[in-house]
Design an enzyme around this catalytic site. Structure first.
Site, PDB file in Angstrom:
ATOM      1  CB  SER A  49      55.888  -3.162  21.750  1.00  0.00           C
ATOM      2  OG  SER A  49      55.495  -3.067  23.119  1.00  0.00           O
ATOM      3  CG  ASP A  80      54.832  -3.789  16.857  1.00  0.00           C
ATOM      4  OD1 ASP A  80      54.067  -3.002  17.464  1.00  0.00           O
ATOM      5  OD2 ASP A  80      55.157  -3.637  15.654  1.00  0.00           O
ATOM      6  CG  HIS A  81      57.791  -0.729  16.146  1.00  0.00           C
ATOM      7  ND1 HIS A  81      58.216  -0.026  15.037  1.00  0.00           N
ATOM      8  CD2 HIS A  81      56.445  -0.666  16.147  1.00  0.00           C
ATOM      9  CE1 HIS A  81      57.147   0.462  14.411  1.00  0.00           C
ATOM     10  NE2 HIS A  81      56.072   0.085  15.060  1.00  0.00           N
ATOM     11  CG  ASP A 102      61.372   0.448  13.172  1.00  0.00           C
ATOM     12  OD1 ASP A 102      60.465   1.055  13.792  1.00  0.00           O
ATOM     13  OD2 ASP A 102      62.001   0.944  12.209  1.00  0.00           O
ATOM     14  N   GLY A 209      50.245   1.592  12.191  1.00  0.00           N
ATOM     15  CA  GLY A 209      49.334   2.705  12.469  1.00  0.00           C
ATOM     16  C   GLY A 209      47.972   2.502  11.844  1.00  0.00           C
ATOM     17  CB  SER A 211      44.135   1.987  15.579  1.00  0.00           C
ATOM     18  OG  SER A 211      44.614   0.904  16.363  1.00  0.00           O
ATOM     19  CG  ASN A 251      51.604  -3.682  12.712  1.00  0.00           C
ATOM     20  OD1 ASN A 251      51.438  -4.742  12.108  1.00  0.00           O
ATOM     21  ND2 ASN A 251      52.791  -3.298  13.165  1.00  0.00           N
ATOM     22  CG  ASP A 253      49.172  -1.122  20.666  1.00  0.00           C
ATOM     23  OD1 ASP A 253      50.302  -0.709  20.984  1.00  0.00           O
ATOM     24  OD2 ASP A 253      48.388  -1.633  21.483  1.00  0.00           O
ATOM     25  CB  THR A 254      45.538   3.099  19.022  1.00  0.00           C
ATOM     26  OG1 THR A 254      46.910   3.548  19.027  1.00  0.00           O
ATOM     27  CG2 THR A 254      44.641   4.187  19.565  1.00  0.00           C
TER      28      THR A 254
HETATM   29  O1  LIG Z   1      51.582   0.196  14.187  1.00  0.00           O
HETATM   30  C1  LIG Z   1      51.239  -0.194  15.284  1.00  0.00           C
HETATM   31  C2  LIG Z   1      49.913   0.181  15.925  1.00  0.00           C
HETATM   32  O2  LIG Z   1      49.322   1.306  15.318  1.00  0.00           O
HETATM   33  P1  LIG Z   1      48.029   2.012  15.980  1.00  0.00           P
HETATM   34  O3  LIG Z   1      48.543   2.989  17.005  1.00  0.00           O
HETATM   35  O4  LIG Z   1      47.326   2.675  14.849  1.00  0.00           O
HETATM   36  O5  LIG Z   1      47.200   0.941  16.620  1.00  0.00           O
HETATM   37  N1  LIG Z   1      52.043  -1.013  15.985  1.00  0.00           N
HETATM   38  O6  LIG Z   1      53.254  -1.379  15.510  1.00  0.00           O
HETATM   39 NA    NA Z   2      55.636  -4.932  13.448  1.00  0.00          NA
HETATM   40 ZN   LIG Z   3      54.011   0.242  14.363  1.00  0.00          ZN
END
Ligand SMILES: O=C(COP(=O)(O)O)NO
Ligand code: NA
Ligand SMILES: [Zn+2]
Length: 305
Positions: A49, A80-81, A102, A209, A211, A251, A253-254
């Site tokens: 990110s 990312d983003h 984004d 999102g 995770s 994606n 991350d969490t």
């Molecule tokens: O979309 C995400 C990560 O989503 P999580 O928080 O579900 O890992 N990064 O761009």
């Molecule tokens: Na991305």
């Molecule tokens: Zn994201």
């Protein structure tokens, strides 16, 4: 080998499997992602990110690029983003092989304009582009989009958007949201919407999102002193179904954030005398590797490299 996002995602969409795109912020997270993908013969994307770029800069990017170049499976380094044209170009200069612009919080016309600019520049340099249409709930990095303003992706708009921007892959809002609190119990995933968009668009689709926020990791997090509320992530079966209908990039991350923190907290709690960084970060790397392994299995990318 280091490749572009398209090199990985076009086959994934055609082959009806998902490719994990995991966020990294240090060496151990990067190793857990790439070494696990190699062990399982799976293509994988490593993403940073803008916050990760601020934190680790070219140092961190070079760790990813070096591991990716030496990897025995295809690996892409993805922004990312990305929040602006400048941010996307800076990432390409740093060696990224895939960039997200984004602009989903802008009006439709501005999103198209901003995205098209990045696509033209990135394509001129052989780099592939992710754009986003529709807004997830939850905290989207620099933007807090609460439920009422979150809106899901309109399939017809998505067709227009892709035609007018030339984006290589498209992040769609289908019920997921960022962070550990995606909904009570099992977050609602709009499979009908995914399947409508799948039929209208042939490019790889992206689920943010994604995770799973596994209950076992959440419990371990609490047991070693972590404080976390009613945390839920996307269900494995919802993710599996989505990958059969066009979702090619997923994606995460969490899950890795929780896994690394569990690894570190458990050591600090159970071995109070320990202060060797390898004995603290090593076990954390193991916990993360298991999470990556589980995810690659859910996505169906094992053995695809
Ligand atoms: O979309 C995400 C990560 O989503 P999580 O928080 O579900 O890992 N990064 O761009
Ligand atoms: Na991305
Ligand atoms: Zn994201």
């Amino acid at each position: 080998m280091l490749v572009t996002g398209n090199d990985i995602l076009v086959p994934a969409r055609a082959g009806k499997y998902g490719v994990g795109s995991f966020n990294t912020n240090n060496m151990e997270i990067t190793q857990a992602i790439i070494h696990t993908a190699e062990r399982l013969r799976s293509p994988v994307m490593v993403q940073m990110s803008e916050g990760a770029i601020k934190y680790g800069g070219q140092d961190l990017a070079n760790i990813v690029i070096d591991l990716a170049e030496r990897a025995t499976v295809p690996v892409a380094l993805h922004l990312d983003h990305g929040s602006s044209y400048e941010s996307a170009l800076k990432a390409i200069k740093m060696g990224f092989t895939s960039v997200m612009i984004d602009a989903s919080h802008h009006q439709f016309a501005e999103n198209i304009q901003e995205t098209r600019r990045v696509v033209e520049a990135a394509h001129a340099m052989g780099i592939s582009v992710e754009a986003e249409l529709g807004r997830l709930g939850g905290i989207e990095e620099h933007i807090v989009v609460d439920e009422k303003d979150a809106f899901l992706t309109d399939p017809e708009e998505a067709v227009q958007f892709v035609e007018q921007t030339g984006t290589d892959y498209l992040a769609i809002a289908i019920g997921t949201s960022h962070g550990a609190y995606k909904g009570k119990g099992r977050p609602f995933i709009d499979h009908e919407r995914i399947e409508k968009i799948e039929k209208l668009l042939s490019i790889p689709l992206v689920a943010h999102g994604s995770s799973g926020v596994p209950a076992e990791i959440v419990q371990r997090f609490r047991d070693c002193g972590g404080e976390i509320g009613d945390a839920f992530g996307i269900a494995d079966e919802d993710l599996q179904r989505a990958t059969q209908h066009g979702i090619a990039k997923v994606n995460v991350d969490t899950d890795l954030r929780l896994a690394m923190t569990v690894g570190v907290r458990e050591i600090l709690k159970n071995s109070p005398k320990e202060f060797d960084p390898r004995k603290i970060m090593g076990p954390a790397r193991e916990v993360m590797s298991k999470i990556v392994e589980h995810k690659l299995g859910v996505l169906g990318s094992v053995g695809k490299a």
